[in-house]
Design a protein around this motif. Structure first.
Motif, PDB file in Angstrom:
ATOM      1  N   GLU A  35     -14.609  59.035 -37.868  1.00 23.76           N
ATOM      2  CA  GLU A  35     -13.476  59.799 -37.326  1.00 23.76           C
ATOM      3  C   GLU A  35     -13.974  61.168 -36.921  1.00 23.76           C
ATOM      4  OE1 GLU A  35      -9.559  59.496 -39.288  1.00 23.76           O
ATOM      5  OE2 GLU A  35     -10.632  58.234 -40.727  1.00 23.76           O
ATOM      6  N   ARG A  36     -13.501  61.584 -35.740  1.00 22.10           N
ATOM      7  CA  ARG A  36     -13.880  62.911 -35.268  1.00 22.10           C
ATOM      8  C   ARG A  36     -12.648  63.603 -34.725  1.00 22.10           C
ATOM      9  NH1 ARG A  36     -11.925  62.997 -31.164  1.00 22.10           N
ATOM     10  NH2 ARG A  36     -12.315  61.948 -29.236  1.00 22.10           N
ATOM     11  N   TYR A  37     -12.700  64.943 -34.780  1.00 27.91           N
ATOM     12  CA  TYR A  37     -11.544  65.760 -34.411  1.00 27.91           C
ATOM     13  C   TYR A  37     -11.970  66.784 -33.370  1.00 27.91           C
ATOM     14  CZ  TYR A  37      -8.717  69.982 -34.726  1.00 27.91           C
ATOM     15  OH  TYR A  37      -7.981  71.093 -34.403  1.00 27.91           O
ATOM     16  N   ILE A  84       3.486  67.143 -28.937  1.00 24.10           N
ATOM     17  CA  ILE A  84       3.651  65.733 -29.324  1.00 24.10           C
ATOM     18  C   ILE A  84       2.352  65.001 -28.993  1.00 24.10           C
ATOM     19  CG2 ILE A  84       4.994  63.633 -28.863  1.00 24.10           C
ATOM     20  CD1 ILE A  84       7.290  65.548 -27.929  1.00 24.10           C
ATOM     21  N   LYS A  85       1.901  64.130 -29.892  1.00 27.43           N
ATOM     22  CA  LYS A  85       0.737  63.283 -29.618  1.00 27.43           C
ATOM     23  C   LYS A  85       1.214  61.843 -29.566  1.00 27.43           C
ATOM     24  CE  LYS A  85      -3.370  64.886 -28.932  1.00 27.43           C
ATOM     25  NZ  LYS A  85      -4.645  64.404 -28.428  1.00 27.43           N
ATOM     26  N   SER A  86       1.179  61.258 -28.402  1.00 29.27           N
ATOM     27  CA  SER A  86       1.693  59.903 -28.224  1.00 29.27           C
ATOM     28  C   SER A  86       0.604  59.027 -27.618  1.00 29.27           C
ATOM     29  CB  SER A  86       2.924  59.961 -27.310  1.00 29.27           C
ATOM     30  OG  SER A  86       3.553  58.719 -27.269  1.00 29.27           O
ATOM     31  N   GLY A  87       0.158  58.042 -28.361  1.00 26.27           N
ATOM     32  CA  GLY A  87      -0.931  57.185 -27.889  1.00 26.27           C
ATOM     33  C   GLY A  87      -2.219  57.978 -27.684  1.00 26.27           C
ATOM     34  N   GLY A  88      -2.343  59.130 -28.342  1.00 25.79           N
ATOM     35  CA  GLY A  88      -3.533  59.981 -28.170  1.00 25.79           C
ATOM     36  C   GLY A  88      -3.383  60.985 -27.045  1.00 25.79           C
ATOM     37  N   TYR A  89      -2.315  60.877 -26.272  1.00 23.15           N
ATOM     38  CA  TYR A  89      -2.048  61.868 -25.219  1.00 23.15           C
ATOM     39  C   TYR A  89      -1.279  63.039 -25.813  1.00 23.15           C
ATOM     40  CZ  TYR A  89      -3.009  58.617 -21.329  1.00 23.15           C
ATOM     41  OH  TYR A  89      -3.591  57.767 -20.429  1.00 23.15           O
ATOM     42  N   ILE A  91      14.269  58.506 -17.567  1.00 25.32           N
ATOM     43  CA  ILE A  91      12.898  58.099 -17.928  1.00 25.32           C
ATOM     44  C   ILE A  91      12.046  57.968 -16.655  1.00 25.32           C
ATOM     45  CG2 ILE A  91      11.519  56.217 -18.921  1.00 25.32           C
ATOM     46  CD1 ILE A  91      13.908  55.681 -20.844  1.00 25.32           C
ATOM     47  N   ASP A  92      12.600  57.312 -15.652  1.00 29.94           N
ATOM     48  CA  ASP A  92      11.854  57.137 -14.391  1.00 29.94           C
ATOM     49  C   ASP A  92      11.572  58.474 -13.711  1.00 29.94           C
ATOM     50  OD1 ASP A  92      11.768  54.476 -14.705  1.00 29.94           O
ATOM     51  OD2 ASP A  92      13.447  54.026 -13.364  1.00 29.94           O
ATOM     52  N   HIS A  93      12.530  59.378 -13.806  1.00 27.61           N
ATOM     53  CA  HIS A  93      12.379  60.708 -13.196  1.00 27.61           C
ATOM     54  C   HIS A  93      11.151  61.423 -13.787  1.00 27.61           C
ATOM     55  CE1 HIS A  93      13.603  64.793 -11.988  1.00 27.61           C
ATOM     56  NE2 HIS A  93      13.435  65.140 -13.246  1.00 27.61           N
ATOM     57  N   GLY A 107     -10.562  58.841 -32.531  1.00 28.97           N
ATOM     58  CA  GLY A 107     -10.247  60.256 -32.344  1.00 28.97           C
ATOM     59  C   GLY A 107      -9.091  60.435 -31.403  1.00 28.97           C
ATOM     60  N   SER A 108      -8.698  61.683 -31.203  1.00 28.77           N
ATOM     61  CA  SER A 108      -7.585  62.148 -30.355  1.00 28.77           C
ATOM     62  C   SER A 108      -6.279  62.247 -31.125  1.00 28.77           C
ATOM     63  CB  SER A 108      -7.343  61.287 -29.110  1.00 28.77           C
ATOM     64  OG  SER A 108      -8.479  61.249 -28.297  1.00 28.77           O
ATOM     65  N   ALA A 109      -6.185  61.594 -32.267  1.00 28.17           N
ATOM     66  CA  ALA A 109      -4.992  61.676 -33.117  1.00 28.17           C
ATOM     67  C   ALA A 109      -5.399  61.142 -34.483  1.00 28.17           C
ATOM     68  CB  ALA A 109      -3.857  60.848 -32.525  1.00 28.17           C
TER      69      ALA A 109
HETATM   70  C1  MCA Z   1       6.489  51.645 -18.046  1.00 26.68           C
HETATM   71  N1  MCA Z   1       5.607  51.721 -17.044  1.00 26.68           N
HETATM   72  C2  MCA Z   1       6.129  52.528 -16.112  1.00 26.68           C
HETATM   73  C3  MCA Z   1       7.390  52.980 -16.586  1.00 26.68           C
HETATM   74  N2  MCA Z   1       7.580  52.397 -17.773  1.00 26.68           N
HETATM   75  N3  MCA Z   1       5.692  52.948 -14.939  1.00 26.68           N
HETATM   76  C4  MCA Z   1       6.456  53.791 -14.216  1.00 26.68           C
HETATM   77  N4  MCA Z   1       7.661  54.224 -14.600  1.00 26.68           N
HETATM   78  C5  MCA Z   1       8.177  53.841 -15.777  1.00 26.68           C
HETATM   79  N5  MCA Z   1       9.367  54.274 -16.153  1.00 26.68           N
HETATM   80  C6  MCA Z   1       4.340  50.971 -17.018  1.00 26.68           C
HETATM   81  C7  MCA Z   1       3.091  51.742 -16.804  1.00 26.68           C
HETATM   82  O1  MCA Z   1       2.841  51.941 -15.448  1.00 26.68           O
HETATM   83  C8  MCA Z   1       2.039  50.796 -17.349  1.00 26.68           C
HETATM   84  O2  MCA Z   1       1.772  49.830 -16.343  1.00 26.68           O
HETATM   85  C9  MCA Z   1       2.753  50.110 -18.464  1.00 26.68           C
HETATM   86  O3  MCA Z   1       4.130  50.435 -18.302  1.00 26.68           O
HETATM   87  C10 MCA Z   1       2.295  50.514 -19.842  1.00 26.68           C
HETATM   88  O4  MCA Z   1       2.291  51.890 -19.924  1.00 26.68           O
HETATM   89  P1  MCA Z   1       2.434  52.518 -21.330  1.00 26.68           P
HETATM   90  O5  MCA Z   1       3.563  51.848 -22.031  1.00 26.68           O
HETATM   91  O6  MCA Z   1       2.504  53.962 -21.180  1.00 26.68           O
HETATM   92  O7  MCA Z   1       1.082  52.116 -22.027  1.00 26.68           O
HETATM   93  P2  MCA Z   1       0.842  52.092 -23.522  1.00 26.68           P
HETATM   94  O8  MCA Z   1       0.728  50.705 -23.974  1.00 26.68           O
HETATM   95  O9  MCA Z   1       1.833  52.931 -24.254  1.00 26.68           O
HETATM   96  O10 MCA Z   1      -0.570  52.810 -23.634  1.00 26.68           O
HETATM   97  C11 MCA Z   1      -1.181  52.989 -24.871  1.00 26.68           C
HETATM   98  C12 MCA Z   1      -2.599  53.520 -24.699  1.00 26.68           C
HETATM   99  C13 MCA Z   1      -2.526  54.820 -23.882  1.00 26.68           C
HETATM  100  C14 MCA Z   1      -3.435  52.483 -23.948  1.00 26.68           C
HETATM  101  C15 MCA Z   1      -3.169  53.757 -26.058  1.00 26.68           C
HETATM  102  O11 MCA Z   1      -1.601  55.664 -24.514  1.00 26.68           O
HETATM  103  C16 MCA Z   1      -3.851  55.492 -23.712  1.00 26.68           C
HETATM  104  O12 MCA Z   1      -4.653  55.096 -22.869  1.00 26.68           O
HETATM  105  N6  MCA Z   1      -4.134  56.530 -24.528  1.00 26.68           N
HETATM  106  C17 MCA Z   1      -5.360  57.296 -24.477  1.00 26.68           C
HETATM  107  C18 MCA Z   1      -5.074  58.757 -24.429  1.00 26.68           C
HETATM  108  C19 MCA Z   1      -6.330  59.609 -24.418  1.00 26.68           C
HETATM  109  O13 MCA Z   1      -7.394  59.183 -23.924  1.00 26.68           O
HETATM  110  N7  MCA Z   1      -6.275  60.837 -24.969  1.00 26.68           N
HETATM  111  C20 MCA Z   1      -7.404  61.697 -25.058  1.00 26.68           C
HETATM  112  C21 MCA Z   1      -6.994  63.139 -24.886  1.00 26.68           C
HETATM  113  P3  MCA Z   1       0.357  49.249 -16.123  1.00 26.68           P
HETATM  114  O14 MCA Z   1       0.106  48.430 -17.347  1.00 26.68           O
HETATM  115  O15 MCA Z   1       0.478  48.448 -14.889  1.00 26.68           O
HETATM  116  O16 MCA Z   1      -0.557  50.426 -16.008  1.00 26.68           O
HETATM  117  S1  MCA Z   1      -8.434  64.243 -25.163  1.00 26.68           S
HETATM  118  C22 MCA Z   1      -8.203  64.645 -26.783  1.00 26.68           C
HETATM  119  O17 MCA Z   1      -7.219  64.308 -27.365  1.00 26.68           O
HETATM  120  C23 MCA Z   1      -9.203  65.352 -27.631  1.00 26.68           C
HETATM  121  C24 MCA Z   1     -10.237  66.155 -27.002  1.00 26.68           C
HETATM  122  C25 MCA Z   1      -9.812  64.307 -28.526  1.00 26.68           C
HETATM  123  O18 MCA Z   1      -9.867  64.555 -29.733  1.00 26.68           O
HETATM  124  O19 MCA Z   1     -10.195  63.248 -27.998  1.00 26.68           O
END
Ligand code: MCA
Ligand code: AMP
Length: 420
Positions: free
Chosen positions: A214-216, A320-325, A377-379, A192-194
């Motif tokens: 699957e749930r929405y 935008i939905k990216s990685g479920g966020y 990106i860092d900003h 779910g989430s996407a």
């Molecule tokens: C990279 N990193 C950085 C930078 N670039 N840090 C600071 N500044 C930068 N410029 C580091 C991060 O700190 C992290 O380090 C590492 O890069 C990886 O981050 P990232 O690339 O963002 O991770 P990812 O691989 O893309 O993550 C994928 C993921 C994540 C695990 C699937 O997107 C995720 O957890 N998604 C779940 C979202 C969710 O739960 N949504 C529910 C919403 P380090 O590794 O050290 O941390 S509720 C909802 O939608 C409803 C109700 C529903 O239906 O559920």
């Protein structure tokens, strides 16, 4: 563990809790703390810019919460911040009754019991990881393993009976056949989430022998639809309304559309899981509800004659939905406009095999400005949060606009996607 302790303590004490991501940048954190009227921060944290007291867990601490009572919480147990098309995130008021209805509806659909061992590694500041993944396990009395990171290896090692993840995680599981096969002893895997891409659904079925449930849902409504353990699990479909929930779809001309399995309309939902509106935003709350009390999701859906739902997409390109966020393009654009030398910016979600959509920004510099894309990106990562950062920033001379001067986001998305 401290997050779970803090949230359960708040719920038991009848104090509304506002989860804040550990990686929330200073702007996002400041907005959430101010907007919610929070009177104290619970637990350990590494933020040194707080103007309100912190209460360490496991003791009363020296600081008393700041005075001032927030009066418009509308009985919320949780206030969860979620992005919209424009502006800063809004706090969604979630009463205990909605949370209970959602969790009981899901337990009914998935036959979730105290005998289950739930495994997930999702963040604990959203509905998925926190409400379903923690409060759900507590309500059922089932064992919970939080893997900290939702990696295929960690899931494989956990030996659970039920697994939760977002499609990005399931796609990574499918790409790691050894880990995927280790999940075959589970009784259910839930996505779910996407949208779960059909090839990922099929890959999971092949490697684990399990057809994903699957749930929405949305932060605003909690989970409203799901396929059932005792029902059909059709790839690309998100099932039927949970107990106590009703749905309908509305065509572009404003009329209610037929449930014929073909007509696409904007999904509206009503029922026990729907939250109590946005904190301090009666305007936004009113705009999200029809005159006869249905919540307008902003998602396009098709409903079959058998009640099976398919989500066809979002009605706005600015969500935008990216990685479920969920990330609002406007929020990221506002942040980037604050970067020195930026004259104009447009943020879009480009299709991505891993993330579903990846955030990309097109930036027009002011005359003579030399902008480093990585610094932009860092900003955003520092100011908002890491997952809201654009994965790529393109420096461009101009943005595609229509005759009225409006940025053509669909065209831009196509252009940026083509540069991959
Ligand atoms: C990279 N990193 C950085 C930078 N670039 N840090 C600071 N500044 C930068 N410029 C580091 C991060 O700190 C992290 O380090 C590492 O890069 C990886 O981050 P990232 O690339 O963002 O991770 P990812 O691989 O893309 O993550 C994928 C993921 C994540 C695990 C699937 O997107 C995720 O957890 N998604 C779940 C979202 C969710 O739960 N949504 C529910 C919403 P380090 O590794 O050290 O941390 S509720 C909802 O939608 C409803 C109700 C529903 O239906 O559920
Ligand atoms: P959030 O505000 O983070 O709660 O995200 C809610 C949004 O996630 C919904 O409006 C949908 O666009 C999307 N979503 C959640 N679950 C699904 C699903 N199973 N299939 C497609 N989209 C989903």
């Amino acid at each position: 563990m401290s997050t779970i302790t803090a949230i359960v303590a708040g719920l038991r004490a009848g104090v509304a809790v506002v989860p804040i991501a550990h990686d929330a940048g200073h702007e996002e954190r400041r907005h959430i703390l101010n907007d919610s009227g929070a009177v104290a921060v619970l637990g350990e944290h590494q933020w040194n810019d707080l103007e309100i007291p912190t209460l360490p867990l496991g003791g009363v601490g020296d600081s008393a919460p700041r005075g001032g009572v927030v009066t418009d919480l509308n009985g919320a147990a949780l206030v969860m911040y979620t992005s919209g098309t424009t502006g800063a995130p809004k706090g969604v008021l979630l009463p205990e009754s909605a949370i209970a209805a959602c969790l009981d509806g899901l337990a009914d659909a998935w036959q979730w019991t105290a005998d289950d061992h739930l495994v997930h590694g999702l963040p604990l500041f959203h509905v998925h990881g926190l409400v379903l993944g923690v409060l759900g396990a507590l309500r059922r009395g089932s064992r919970l393993t939080h893997t900290v990171r939702p990696t295929p290896e960690a899931y494989a090692a956990a030996n659970g009976s039920v697994y939760f993840a977002v499609p990005t995680v399931w796609s990574r599981v499918v790409n790691d056949a050894t880990s995927a096969r280790a999940l075959s002893s589970a009784r259910a895997i839930v996505s779910g989430s996407a949208a779960l891409p059909v090839p990922v659904f099929e890959g999971l079925r092949e490697l684990t022998g399990l057809a994903a449930l699957e749930r929405y849902g949305m932060t605003e409504t909690l989970i409203t639809l799901s396929t059932r353990l005792d029902g059909e699990r059709r790839p690309g479909h998100v099932g039927m309304p949970l107990a106590g929930v009703a749905t309908r779809i509305r065509a572009d001309d404003g009329t209610l559309a037929p449930h014929d399995g073909e007509t696409i309309g904007t999904l509206e939902v009503r029922g026990a899981t729907v939250g109590a509106g946005y904190l301090g935003r009666p305007d936004a709350t009113a705009a999200s509800i029809t005159d006869d009390g249905w919540f307008v999701t902003g998602d396009s859906a098709v409903i079959g004659p058998d009640g099976m739902h398919r989500i066809a997409g979002r009605t706005s390109v600015d969500i935008i939905k990216s990685g479920g966020y969920k990330v609002g393009a406007g929020e990221v654009e506002t942040s980037i406009l604050g970067f020195p030398g930026v004259a104009e910016v447009a943020v879009v979600g480009v299709a991505d095999n891993d993330l579903g959509q990846r955030i990309e920004a097109a930036v027009v510099p002011e005359d003579g400005a030399d902008i480093n894309p990585d610094a932009v990106i860092d900003h955003v990562a520092r100011q908002l949060s890491i997952h809201k950062r654009p994965r790529r920033v393109h420096i461009v001379e101009s943005l595609p606009r229509n005759a009225l001067g409006k940025v053509q986001k669909a065209r831009l998305t196509e252009q940026l996607g083509a540069t991959t």
